[in-house]
Design a protein around this motif. Structure first.
Motif, PDB file in Angstrom:
ATOM      1  N   TYR A 166       0.870  -1.191   0.160  1.00 48.66           N
ATOM      2  CA  TYR A 166       0.089  -0.261  -0.114  1.00 48.66           C
ATOM      3  C   TYR A 166       0.878   1.097  -0.034  1.00 48.66           C
ATOM      4  O   TYR A 166       1.536   1.731   0.957  1.00 48.66           O
ATOM      5  CB  TYR A 166      -1.035  -0.029   1.211  1.00 48.66           C
ATOM      6  N   CYS A 167       1.093   1.885  -0.940  1.00 46.67           N
ATOM      7  CA  CYS A 167       2.174   2.893  -1.284  1.00 46.67           C
ATOM      8  C   CYS A 167       1.554   4.243  -1.090  1.00 46.67           C
ATOM      9  O   CYS A 167       2.381   5.282  -0.476  1.00 46.67           O
ATOM     10  CB  CYS A 167       2.362   3.023  -2.800  1.00 46.67           C
ATOM     11  N   ASP A 168       0.149   4.758  -1.281  1.00 45.32           N
ATOM     12  CA  ASP A 168      -0.220   5.916  -1.085  1.00 45.32           C
ATOM     13  C   ASP A 168      -1.934   6.072  -1.562  1.00 45.32           C
ATOM     14  O   ASP A 168      -2.409   4.864  -1.959  1.00 45.32           O
ATOM     15  CB  ASP A 168       0.400   6.921  -1.992  1.00 45.32           C
ATOM     16  N   GLU A 169      -2.478   7.060  -1.070  1.00 46.64           N
ATOM     17  CA  GLU A 169      -3.903   7.201  -1.659  1.00 46.64           C
ATOM     18  C   GLU A 169      -3.755   8.499  -2.612  1.00 46.64           C
ATOM     19  O   GLU A 169      -3.135   9.508  -2.473  1.00 46.64           O
ATOM     20  CB  GLU A 169      -4.660   7.897  -0.286  1.00 46.64           C
ATOM     21  N   ILE A 170      -4.622   8.315  -3.642  1.00 44.68           N
ATOM     22  CA  ILE A 170      -4.564   9.334  -4.902  1.00 44.68           C
ATOM     23  C   ILE A 170      -5.839   9.593  -5.121  1.00 44.68           C
ATOM     24  O   ILE A 170      -6.772   8.513  -5.343  1.00 44.68           O
ATOM     25  CB  ILE A 170      -3.733   9.092  -5.988  1.00 44.68           C
ATOM     26  N   LYS A 217     -12.952   8.724  -8.285  1.00 40.24           N
ATOM     27  CA  LYS A 217     -12.743   7.822  -6.820  1.00 40.24           C
ATOM     28  C   LYS A 217     -11.546   8.355  -6.376  1.00 40.24           C
ATOM     29  O   LYS A 217     -10.591   8.924  -6.874  1.00 40.24           O
ATOM     30  CB  LYS A 217     -12.453   6.563  -7.357  1.00 40.24           C
ATOM     31  N   ARG A 218     -11.336   8.011  -5.141  1.00 45.81           N
ATOM     32  CA  ARG A 218     -10.148   7.902  -4.342  1.00 45.81           C
ATOM     33  C   ARG A 218      -9.628   6.830  -4.225  1.00 45.81           C
ATOM     34  O   ARG A 218     -10.289   5.763  -3.907  1.00 45.81           O
ATOM     35  CB  ARG A 218     -10.347   8.637  -3.002  1.00 45.81           C
ATOM     36  N   ALA A 219      -8.260   6.441  -4.729  1.00 41.61           N
ATOM     37  CA  ALA A 219      -7.915   5.196  -4.789  1.00 41.61           C
ATOM     38  C   ALA A 219      -6.525   4.712  -4.078  1.00 41.61           C
ATOM     39  O   ALA A 219      -5.988   5.606  -3.422  1.00 41.61           O
ATOM     40  CB  ALA A 219      -7.245   5.067  -6.334  1.00 41.61           C
ATOM     41  N   ALA A 220      -6.367   3.472  -3.776  1.00 41.00           N
ATOM     42  CA  ALA A 220      -5.352   3.201  -3.047  1.00 41.00           C
ATOM     43  C   ALA A 220      -4.024   2.830  -4.222  1.00 41.00           C
ATOM     44  O   ALA A 220      -4.649   1.979  -4.956  1.00 41.00           O
ATOM     45  CB  ALA A 220      -5.618   1.951  -2.113  1.00 41.00           C
ATOM     46  N   LEU A 221      -3.064   3.266  -4.247  1.00 43.59           N
ATOM     47  CA  LEU A 221      -2.106   3.090  -4.948  1.00 43.59           C
ATOM     48  C   LEU A 221      -1.319   1.955  -4.359  1.00 43.59           C
ATOM     49  O   LEU A 221      -0.669   1.857  -3.406  1.00 43.59           O
ATOM     50  CB  LEU A 221      -1.067   4.241  -5.243  1.00 43.59           C
ATOM     51  N   MET A 222      -1.443   0.672  -5.206  1.00 48.82           N
ATOM     52  CA  MET A 222      -0.611  -0.590  -4.758  1.00 48.82           C
ATOM     53  C   MET A 222       0.376  -0.910  -5.886  1.00 48.82           C
ATOM     54  O   MET A 222       0.290  -0.724  -6.884  1.00 48.82           O
ATOM     55  CB  MET A 222      -1.721  -1.642  -4.879  1.00 48.82           C
ATOM     56  N   VAL A 223       1.528  -1.196  -5.143  1.00 52.02           N
ATOM     57  CA  VAL A 223       2.627  -1.423  -5.881  1.00 52.02           C
ATOM     58  C   VAL A 223       3.519  -2.649  -5.641  1.00 52.02           C
ATOM     59  O   VAL A 223       3.401  -3.133  -4.475  1.00 52.02           O
ATOM     60  CB  VAL A 223       3.873  -0.469  -5.710  1.00 52.02           C
ATOM     61  N   ARG A 224       3.922  -3.577  -6.783  1.00 52.90           N
ATOM     62  CA  ARG A 224       4.649  -4.756  -6.571  1.00 52.90           C
ATOM     63  C   ARG A 224       5.790  -4.448  -7.139  1.00 52.90           C
ATOM     64  O   ARG A 224       5.866  -4.249  -8.409  1.00 52.90           O
ATOM     65  CB  ARG A 224       3.893  -5.862  -7.062  1.00 52.90           C
ATOM     66  N   ASP A 225       7.028  -4.360  -6.331  1.00 56.97           N
ATOM     67  CA  ASP A 225       8.361  -4.235  -7.011  1.00 56.97           C
ATOM     68  C   ASP A 225       9.067  -5.287  -7.519  1.00 56.97           C
ATOM     69  O   ASP A 225       9.102  -6.383  -6.533  1.00 56.97           O
ATOM     70  CB  ASP A 225       9.158  -3.301  -5.807  1.00 56.97           C
ATOM     71  N   ARG A 226       9.748  -5.386  -8.443  1.00 56.92           N
ATOM     72  CA  ARG A 226      10.474  -6.382  -8.909  1.00 56.92           C
ATOM     73  C   ARG A 226      11.605  -6.676  -7.744  1.00 56.92           C
ATOM     74  O   ARG A 226      11.721  -8.038  -7.604  1.00 56.92           O
ATOM     75  CB  ARG A 226      11.204  -6.126 -10.344  1.00 56.92           C
ATOM     76  N   ALA A 227      12.199  -5.695  -7.306  1.00 56.66           N
ATOM     77  CA  ALA A 227      13.168  -6.031  -6.306  1.00 56.66           C
ATOM     78  C   ALA A 227      12.788  -6.676  -5.202  1.00 56.66           C
ATOM     79  O   ALA A 227      13.601  -7.480  -4.471  1.00 56.66           O
ATOM     80  CB  ALA A 227      13.938  -4.637  -5.908  1.00 56.66           C
ATOM     81  N   HIS A 228      11.430  -6.680  -4.967  1.00 55.92           N
ATOM     82  CA  HIS A 228      11.184  -7.180  -3.904  1.00 55.92           C
ATOM     83  C   HIS A 228      10.166  -8.589  -3.946  1.00 55.92           C
ATOM     84  O   HIS A 228       9.371  -9.164  -2.961  1.00 55.92           O
ATOM     85  CB  HIS A 228      10.274  -6.287  -2.770  1.00 55.92           C
ATOM     86  N   ARG A 229      10.071  -8.944  -4.911  1.00 56.42           N
ATOM     87  CA  ARG A 229       9.075 -10.027  -5.578  1.00 56.42           C
ATOM     88  C   ARG A 229       9.143 -11.246  -4.828  1.00 56.42           C
ATOM     89  O   ARG A 229       8.294 -11.782  -4.626  1.00 56.42           O
ATOM     90  CB  ARG A 229       9.094 -10.083  -7.069  1.00 56.42           C
ATOM     91  N   HIS A 230      10.381 -11.623  -4.541  1.00 52.96           N
ATOM     92  CA  HIS A 230      10.359 -12.915  -3.764  1.00 52.96           C
ATOM     93  C   HIS A 230      10.374 -12.918  -2.241  1.00 52.96           C
ATOM     94  O   HIS A 230      10.654 -14.013  -1.646  1.00 52.96           O
ATOM     95  CB  HIS A 230      11.909 -13.489  -4.079  1.00 52.96           C
ATOM     96  N   LEU A 231      10.309 -11.650  -1.765  1.00 47.23           N
ATOM     97  CA  LEU A 231      10.089 -11.444  -0.581  1.00 47.23           C
ATOM     98  C   LEU A 231       9.008 -11.517   0.204  1.00 47.23           C
ATOM     99  O   LEU A 231       8.561 -11.650   1.434  1.00 47.23           O
ATOM    100  CB  LEU A 231      11.028 -10.090   0.122  1.00 47.23           C
ATOM    101  N   LEU A 232       7.735 -11.103  -0.617  1.00 47.13           N
ATOM    102  CA  LEU A 232       6.466 -11.002  -0.188  1.00 47.13           C
ATOM    103  C   LEU A 232       5.481 -11.911  -0.808  1.00 47.13           C
ATOM    104  O   LEU A 232       5.782 -12.665  -1.668  1.00 47.13           O
ATOM    105  CB  LEU A 232       5.936  -9.456  -0.675  1.00 47.13           C
TER     106      LEU A 232
END
Length: 254
Positions: free
Chosen positions: A230-234, A239-254
């Motif tokens: 959960y990165c931010d609210e925009i 609509k007011r949205a939740a900015l969701m991000v999946r990072d390549r660098a962290h993909r195997h940690l989550l």
């Protein structure tokens, strides 16, 4: 701008939000309203791509795979429910099915495409007739179409005006079509599988993003379960949205 997962009033994680955040009169209503930079458009003057269009639609553009690394060729991902694959939409084959899903009240609450088939057809044609920055797909699980997805270049989409976009950011919108497929964890599993497909087949993409409606807490929870943060609210049009991000660098940690 495309959606995410369809209806949530039932508490189902698979009913996600819609991509149309703006009214028909809003300049940001359309995923395809931004201009490509000259260095990108220049590449379209090269020899035509000879591979089959990713839309598998005779009316589709033969260059439709360029901006998203040929979604049609990504192949299946393994999930606990069976092999899952994104199959680019073909209007003549898929319109009735997708329109039926859009008329489910749980889906219509977020996608706002309920009504005659032509409403859904117009939404699909905008992407199919465009430059390929947004690719509408069926999600096929164990051989059966059961969800609708839009894989899109977030950095070339109007949403890029609302968050610090990076080159090749790739966005996802989705809905789970059948009621029987909702509420049993499929949303989380398919989001993780699809994000992995993006990162595996788009080597220049460092992040997969999504912007579900902030009120759609089951959808936000599904993204969190799939390794998104959960990165931010925009504030987006409509609509007011939740900015969701999946990072390549962290993909195997989550």
């Amino acid at each position: 701008m495309p959606p995410t997962e369809s209806g949530t009033s039932s508490g189902s994680e698979e009913a996600f939000a819609h991509p149309r955040e703006a009214s028909p009169d809003d300049a940001l209503d359309d995923t395809l309203d931004l201009h490509l930079p000259p260095e990108v458009t220049a590449m379209f003057s090269a020899e035509p791509i000879t591979a089959e269009p990713i839309t598998a639609d005779p009316a589709g553009s033969p260059r439709a795979g360029f901006l998203l690394d040929d979604v049609a060729d990504w192949g299946p991902a393994t999930t606990h429910a069976g092999p899952f694959q994104l199959v680019p939409v073909r209007l003549d084959r898929d319109l009735s099915l997708i329109s039926g899903w859009m008329n489910d009240p749980a889906v219509a609450a977020f996608w706002e495409l309920a009504g005659p088939e032509e409403i859904t057809a117009a939404h699909l044609r905008t992407q199919l007739d465009g430059d390929g920055r947004s690719v509408p797909c069926l999600g096929v699980l164990a051989g059966l179409p059961m969800s609708y997805w839009e894989v899109y270049r977030a950095d070339l989409d109007p949403v890029a005006r609302y968050y610090p976009a990076r080159p090749h950011d790739t966005g996802l919108h989705l809905l789970i079509g059948g009621v029987a497929d909702r509420g049993r964890g499929l949303g989380t599993a398919l989001l993780r599988a699809t994000a992995d497909l993006v990162l595996d087949h788009r080597p220049q993409c460092g992040r997969v993003i999504a912007e579900p409606d902030l009120r759609n807490t089951p959808s936000v929870a599904a993204f969190l379960g799939a390794g998104f943060r959960y990165c931010d609210e925009i504030d987006l049009p409509g609509k007011r949205a939740a900015l969701m991000v999946r990072d390549r660098a962290h993909r195997h940690l989550l």
